[in-house]
Design an enzyme around this catalytic site. Structure first.
Site, PDB file in Angstrom:
ATOM      1  N   HIS A  18       0.839  -1.200   0.000  1.00 23.21           N
ATOM      2  CA  HIS A  18       0.000   0.000   0.000  1.00 23.21           C
ATOM      3  C   HIS A  18       0.872   1.249   0.000  1.00 23.21           C
ATOM      4  O   HIS A  18       2.105   1.161  -0.075  1.00 23.21           O
ATOM      5  CB  HIS A  18      -0.971  -0.026   1.179  1.00 23.21           C
ATOM      6  CG  HIS A  18      -0.309  -0.174   2.518  1.00 23.21           C
ATOM      7  ND1 HIS A  18       0.531   0.779   3.042  1.00 23.21           N
ATOM      8  CD2 HIS A  18      -0.341  -1.177   3.438  1.00 23.21           C
ATOM      9  CE1 HIS A  18       0.965   0.395   4.225  1.00 23.21           C
ATOM     10  NE2 HIS A  18       0.470  -0.809   4.484  1.00 23.21           N
ATOM     11  N   HIS A  21       3.947   1.524   2.373  1.00 25.84           N
ATOM     12  CA  HIS A  21       5.094   0.737   1.910  1.00 25.84           C
ATOM     13  C   HIS A  21       5.788   1.458   0.751  1.00 25.84           C
ATOM     14  O   HIS A  21       7.014   1.525   0.689  1.00 25.84           O
ATOM     15  CB  HIS A  21       4.633  -0.641   1.406  1.00 25.84           C
ATOM     16  CG  HIS A  21       3.975  -1.481   2.462  1.00 25.84           C
ATOM     17  ND1 HIS A  21       2.832  -2.205   2.221  1.00 25.84           N
ATOM     18  CD2 HIS A  21       4.287  -1.718   3.751  1.00 25.84           C
ATOM     19  CE1 HIS A  21       2.490  -2.858   3.319  1.00 25.84           C
ATOM     20  NE2 HIS A  21       3.353  -2.577   4.264  1.00 25.84           N
ATOM     21  N   CYS A 126      -0.473  -8.544  20.739  1.00 19.26           N
ATOM     22  CA  CYS A 126      -1.213  -7.993  19.592  1.00 19.26           C
ATOM     23  C   CYS A 126      -0.646  -8.640  18.330  1.00 19.26           C
ATOM     24  O   CYS A 126       0.536  -8.452  18.016  1.00 19.26           O
ATOM     25  CB  CYS A 126      -1.065  -6.480  19.524  1.00 19.26           C
ATOM     26  SG  CYS A 126      -1.742  -5.821  17.986  1.00 19.26           S
ATOM     27  N   CYS A 143      -5.061  -2.094  21.370  1.00 22.10           N
ATOM     28  CA  CYS A 143      -3.845  -1.624  20.734  1.00 22.10           C
ATOM     29  C   CYS A 143      -4.190  -0.355  19.953  1.00 22.10           C
ATOM     30  O   CYS A 143      -5.077  -0.383  19.101  1.00 22.10           O
ATOM     31  CB  CYS A 143      -3.303  -2.689  19.779  1.00 22.10           C
ATOM     32  SG  CYS A 143      -2.120  -2.005  18.621  1.00 22.10           S
ATOM     33  N   HIS A 146      -3.838  -0.873  16.044  1.00 22.46           N
ATOM     34  CA  HIS A 146      -4.677  -1.821  15.318  1.00 22.46           C
ATOM     35  C   HIS A 146      -6.131  -1.832  15.787  1.00 22.46           C
ATOM     36  O   HIS A 146      -6.963  -2.512  15.196  1.00 22.46           O
ATOM     37  CB  HIS A 146      -4.061  -3.221  15.374  1.00 22.46           C
ATOM     38  CG  HIS A 146      -2.729  -3.272  14.679  1.00 22.46           C
ATOM     39  ND1 HIS A 146      -1.541  -3.118  15.351  1.00 22.46           N
ATOM     40  CD2 HIS A 146      -2.410  -3.385  13.365  1.00 22.46           C
ATOM     41  CE1 HIS A 146      -0.540  -3.147  14.476  1.00 22.46           C
ATOM     42  NE2 HIS A 146      -1.032  -3.307  13.276  1.00 22.46           N
ATOM     43  N   LYS A 296      -7.039   8.530   9.213  1.00 23.25           N
ATOM     44  CA  LYS A 296      -6.287   7.326   8.879  1.00 23.25           C
ATOM     45  C   LYS A 296      -6.831   6.761   7.568  1.00 23.25           C
ATOM     46  O   LYS A 296      -8.044   6.677   7.383  1.00 23.25           O
ATOM     47  CB  LYS A 296      -6.492   6.326  10.019  1.00 23.25           C
ATOM     48  CG  LYS A 296      -5.685   5.074   9.889  1.00 23.25           C
ATOM     49  CD  LYS A 296      -5.884   4.203  11.109  1.00 23.25           C
ATOM     50  CE  LYS A 296      -5.212   2.869  10.898  1.00 23.25           C
ATOM     51  NZ  LYS A 296      -5.242   2.056  12.101  1.00 23.25           N
ATOM     52  N   LYS A 299     -10.118   1.732   3.454  1.00 24.98           N
ATOM     53  CA  LYS A 299     -10.974   1.445   2.302  1.00 24.98           C
ATOM     54  C   LYS A 299     -12.368   1.987   2.557  1.00 24.98           C
ATOM     55  O   LYS A 299     -13.006   2.530   1.675  1.00 24.98           O
ATOM     56  CB  LYS A 299     -11.030  -0.061   2.070  1.00 24.98           C
ATOM     57  CG  LYS A 299      -9.718  -0.628   1.579  1.00 24.98           C
ATOM     58  CD  LYS A 299      -9.907  -1.461   0.301  1.00 24.98           C
ATOM     59  CE  LYS A 299      -8.582  -1.713  -0.382  1.00 24.98           C
ATOM     60  NZ  LYS A 299      -7.702  -2.598   0.416  1.00 24.98           N
TER      61      LYS A 299
HETATM   62  O1  ME8 Z   1       6.070  -3.648  10.376  1.00 25.54           O
HETATM   63  N1  ME8 Z   1       2.551   5.994   6.399  1.00 25.54           N
HETATM   64  O2  ME8 Z   1       5.799  -4.499   8.262  1.00 25.54           O
HETATM   65  P1  ME8 Z   1       4.581  -3.640   7.696  1.00 25.54           P
HETATM   66  C1  ME8 Z   1       3.861   5.846   6.192  1.00 25.54           C
HETATM   67  N2  ME8 Z   1       7.270  -6.583   8.876  1.00 25.54           N
HETATM   68  N3  ME8 Z   1       4.482   4.660   6.171  1.00 25.54           N
HETATM   69  C2  ME8 Z   1       3.750   3.568   6.388  1.00 25.54           C
HETATM   70  C3  ME8 Z   1       2.353   3.643   6.633  1.00 25.54           C
HETATM   71  C4  ME8 Z   1       1.761   4.944   6.619  1.00 25.54           C
HETATM   72  N4  ME8 Z   1       0.454   5.147   6.802  1.00 25.54           N
HETATM   73  N5  ME8 Z   1       1.902   2.399   6.813  1.00 25.54           N
HETATM   74  C5  ME8 Z   1       2.955   1.564   6.679  1.00 25.54           C
HETATM   75  C6  ME8 Z   1       6.338  -4.468   9.516  1.00 25.54           C
HETATM   76  N6  ME8 Z   1       4.079   2.258   6.414  1.00 25.54           N
HETATM   77  C7  ME8 Z   1       7.408  -5.490   9.772  1.00 25.54           C
HETATM   78  C8  ME8 Z   1       8.766  -4.836   9.630  1.00 25.54           C
HETATM   79  S1  ME8 Z   1      11.427  -4.894   9.609  1.00 25.54           S
HETATM   80  C9  ME8 Z   1      12.606  -5.892  10.181  1.00 25.54           C
HETATM   81  C10 ME8 Z   1       9.932  -5.735   9.877  1.00 25.54           C
HETATM   82  C11 ME8 Z   1       5.418   1.693   6.140  1.00 25.54           C
HETATM   83  O3  ME8 Z   1       4.179  -4.287   6.433  1.00 25.54           O
HETATM   84  C12 ME8 Z   1       6.425   2.182   7.162  1.00 25.54           C
HETATM   85  O4  ME8 Z   1       7.706   2.015   6.636  1.00 25.54           O
HETATM   86  O5  ME8 Z   1       3.562  -3.426   8.741  1.00 25.54           O
HETATM   87  C13 ME8 Z   1       6.210   1.207   8.293  1.00 25.54           C
HETATM   88  O6  ME8 Z   1       7.254   1.224   9.233  1.00 25.54           O
HETATM   89  C14 ME8 Z   1       6.106  -0.078   7.508  1.00 25.54           C
HETATM   90  O7  ME8 Z   1       5.372   0.293   6.312  1.00 25.54           O
HETATM   91  C15 ME8 Z   1       5.420  -1.202   8.232  1.00 25.54           C
HETATM   92  O8  ME8 Z   1       5.256  -2.254   7.317  1.00 25.54           O
END
Ligand code: ME8
Length: 646
Positions: A18, A21, A126, A143, A146, A296, A299
């Site tokens: 998304h 990411h 969580c 949490c 979430h 936030k 969808k």
């Molecule tokens: O936490 N705004 O993965 P994840 C900005 N697998 N960046 C955002 C965001 C938003 N609204 N939402 C997500 C994990 N991100 C673990 C990490 S690392 C060893 C393991 C981005 O898929 C941001 O970089 O939940 C956030 O830290 C990351 O996606 C979390 O991705």
């Protein structure tokens, strides 16, 4: 040669990529490209996090075997990156053998050193965060990230003696002010560390969760997903003796959003220390994207932005530009299609695009598309040069400190200054008058400005800047060294013709599309009342901000159910205006319409109107919320309708 190593989080494959990411990965890609402009040997790592409960649950809910599920979703990430002009040097998956081997080797090492022990623990877990939450991290028992209550888990497991590293970590953070940046996140980590650090549960019994990496010293357990995932940053480099590890690890910089600073700012440095690996150099934390409405993204609100769709509609480079320009690193920011389109129209089409097209057009018309000879320079020309050359230091510093938005703004300011110079020098009149000498100087100054911009914006818009450089007849790889040269063109250098680089979007169309997205989401949504963004109590509001909210006393004069909407009531509330306000409120489950008549309530009178189920709602009624049980707010004594609440 200076080196540069940057990593993004490895993303969970519980769903498709998304916007969040996309942003972090664009940032890492742009920083890598900037490092290359500086002549650094740069390495950029991203990947996917594929073990743990969250992933096992998502695979199960789809009825797909975990391995097949993670293969499919991980492939979606790998497919998206090139669509956003993101070119990582490596993509690591935690289900790969090269990673599993390293996780097990590190576990074994820490186990042998005595920092892993067997014990029992109960706590609130969580699954969304994939970690135990402390009681003071919960908001209303849930949490905050979430919005769900964690489940209590009590079982025998292996523990990592993290508590032993607390004092060391505090000193390390204090001795290295830019270890965690920006400062507010450094302070947040130091605040966590004021409480005693607990040991970290690092295993899960296989009979509860088998989707993970087996502990090397006990085959009845798999590794806790964070102890597995964080290791990717060194496994991808071939720890312990890989050439890449030796080369890049000493300059490691991790970037993440604020949601995962605890694992990165606490667990990971302690793990590294325990394993005898030097700690990383920087953890650079950014904020969260919200929808254009400041809520936030979700969808059901229709306020989320699909990165692939935006890249297709505007081009990946324009999308990257908007993301990097809109978010001051470290802070939260809003994004939506209109914000992207407006950036394209103003900065790119009006400022940069206009400068390019009018300059090239005149060089072709007056000099046959060949850089002319310059004779004399005037004070205006040197002033323009000085602004550009001065900007280089500012831009470089901004990128080093992750203030990309400012770095970009500085370039755009210079572009605007060049456009003003162009307007003042009126080269079209010089051409008409036949003042070829002066015309040559003005056009070459503009060309130099564009050339420097083409270098400084390459990390942000690699493809468009490559096309611009082709039109400028430049064949070399852009570098900051090149940007430092004024008068960088030689006389007789040929330009190339090409298409206009930055088209303009029709904002009316964009607004209609956004409106449709929102309406469609509400129509198809299962919830009548969209989920609210968690309250961000970490950022205080100023008294001026608070005063912007117009709160009034009102009396409910009519109330009726909204057909087909279980929770909604349509109300008419007299707030002392000529006609009552129509409001749609999620009160139907708890209040009989008739019982509301005559009640005095508090209304947010200047809330942006919203159309809910086709009914316009012109404000909002305030209520206290105890996990869904509502109590309406009203004045303790009768007040005139419209009385202001302060
Ligand atoms: O936490 N705004 O993965 P994840 C900005 N697998 N960046 C955002 C965001 C938003 N609204 N939402 C997500 C994990 N991100 C673990 C990490 S690392 C060893 C393991 C981005 O898929 C941001 O970089 O939940 C956030 O830290 C990351 O996606 C979390 O991705």
């Amino acid at each position: 040669m200076d080196r540069f190593y940057i990593t993004t989080p490895i993303y969970y494959v519980n769903g498709p990529p998304h916007l969040g990411h996309a942003y972090t990965t664009v940032v890492a890609d742009a920083l890598t490209r900037f490092a290359r402009l500086e002549g650094k040997d740069a390495f950029f790592l991203t990947g996917t996090d594929e073990h743990g409960e969250k992933i096992a649950q998502s695979a199960q809910s789809k009825g797909i075997a975990p391995q097949k599920w993670v293969d499919d979703v991980s492939a979606q990430f790998r497919k998206l990156w090139p669509e956003l002009h993101i070119e990582p040097d490596d993509f690591i998956r935690t289900t790969e053998e090269r990673h599993i081997r390293v996780v097990q080797a590190i576990l074994q090492k820490v186990f042998e050193s005595g920092d892993i022990y067997y014990g029992e623990y109960g706590g609130n877990y969580c699954v969304g965060c994939e970690r135990f939450l402390d009681d003071d991290e919960l908001v209303d028992g849930k949490c905050p990230d979430h919005g769900v209550a964690p489940s209590f888990v009590n079982e025998a497991n292996y523990f990592f003696r993290m508590s032993a590293y607390q004092d060391w970590l505090i000193s390390h953070i204090q001795d290295n002010p830019d270890f965690i940046r920006p400062e507010r996140y450094r302070n947040e980590i130091l605040a966590f560390l004021r409480k005693p650090l607990k040991d970290l549960c690092i295993s899960r019994p296989k009979n509860r969760l088998s989707w993970g990496i087996e502990l090397p010293f006990d085959s009845n357990f798999v590794t806790y997903v964070w102890f597995d995932a964080l290791v990717n940053y060194v496994s991808a480099l071939g720890w312990p003796d890989g050439e890449r590890f030796a080369k890049y690890w000493p300059v490691a910089e991790h970037i993440t959003a604020k949601d995962i600073i605890k694992p990165h700012g606490i667990y990971w440095p302690c793990m590294l220390k325990a394993a005898g690996i030097p700690v990383y150099r920087h953890l650079s934390v950014h904020g969260f994207w919200r929808g254009a409405d400041g809520r936030k993204m979700s969808k059901s609100l229709g306020n989320s932005v699909d990165p692939a769709e935006m890249a297709q509609r505007y081009g990946a480079d324009v999308f990257r530009y908007a993301l990097l320009r809109e978010m001051p690193y470290g802070q939260d920011a809003n994004i939506g299609e209109e914000i992207i389109a407006t950036r394209q129209n103003s900065d790119l089409a009006n400022d940069l695009g206009n400068l390019i097209s009018r300059t090239l057009k005149l060089v072709f018309r007056s000099f046959g598309g060949v850089v002319p000879r310059i004779s004399e320079t005037r004070v205006e020309d040197t002033a323009l040069r000085d602004q550009w050359i001065g900007a280089l230091t500012v831009v470089r510093e901004a990128w080093h400190e992750l203030r990309m938005s400012q770095g970009i703004e500085t370039v755009i300011d210079c572009i605007r200054a060049t456009n003003r110079y162009f307007d003042q020098m009126k080269p079209w009149e010089l051409a008409k008058r036949g003042d070829t000498d002066r015309l040559a100087t003005v056009l070459v100054s503009a060309l130099d400005s564009i050339r420097i911009a083409s270098v400084l914006l390459t990390p942000v818009m690699p493809e468009r800047m490559a096309e611009l450089r082709r039109q400028l007849g430049l064949t070399s790889f852009p570098s900051l060294e090149e940007a430092e040269r004024w008068n960088g063109f030689t006389e007789g250098h040929p330009l190339a013709e090409g298409k206009s680089l930055f088209p303009r979007a029709d904002l009316e169309e964009v607004r209609m599309r956004e409106l449709h997205r929102r309406e469609a989401a509400i129509q198809s949504g299962t919830s009548d009342k969209p989920e609210q963004a968690p309250v961000d109590s970490s950022t205080p509001v100023t008294i001026e901000e608070f005063r912007r909210i117009d709160l009034r006393v009102g009396t409910i004069v009519a109330a009726e159910p909204v057909p087909g909407a279980r929770k909604l009531l349509r109300l008419q509330v007299d707030i002392g205006e000529a006609a009552p306000r129509q409001l749609v409120a999620g009160l139907a489950e708890q209040f009989e319409p008739a019982h509301l008549l005559g009640r005095q309530v508090v209304v947010v009178a200047n809330l942006e109107p919203a159309t809910i189920r086709g009914i316009e709602s012109q404000g909002m009624i305030l209520a206290a919320d105890d996990q869904g049980r509502l109590a309406l707010l009203g004045p303790a004594a009768a007040m005139p309708n419209g009385a202001r609440i302060r």
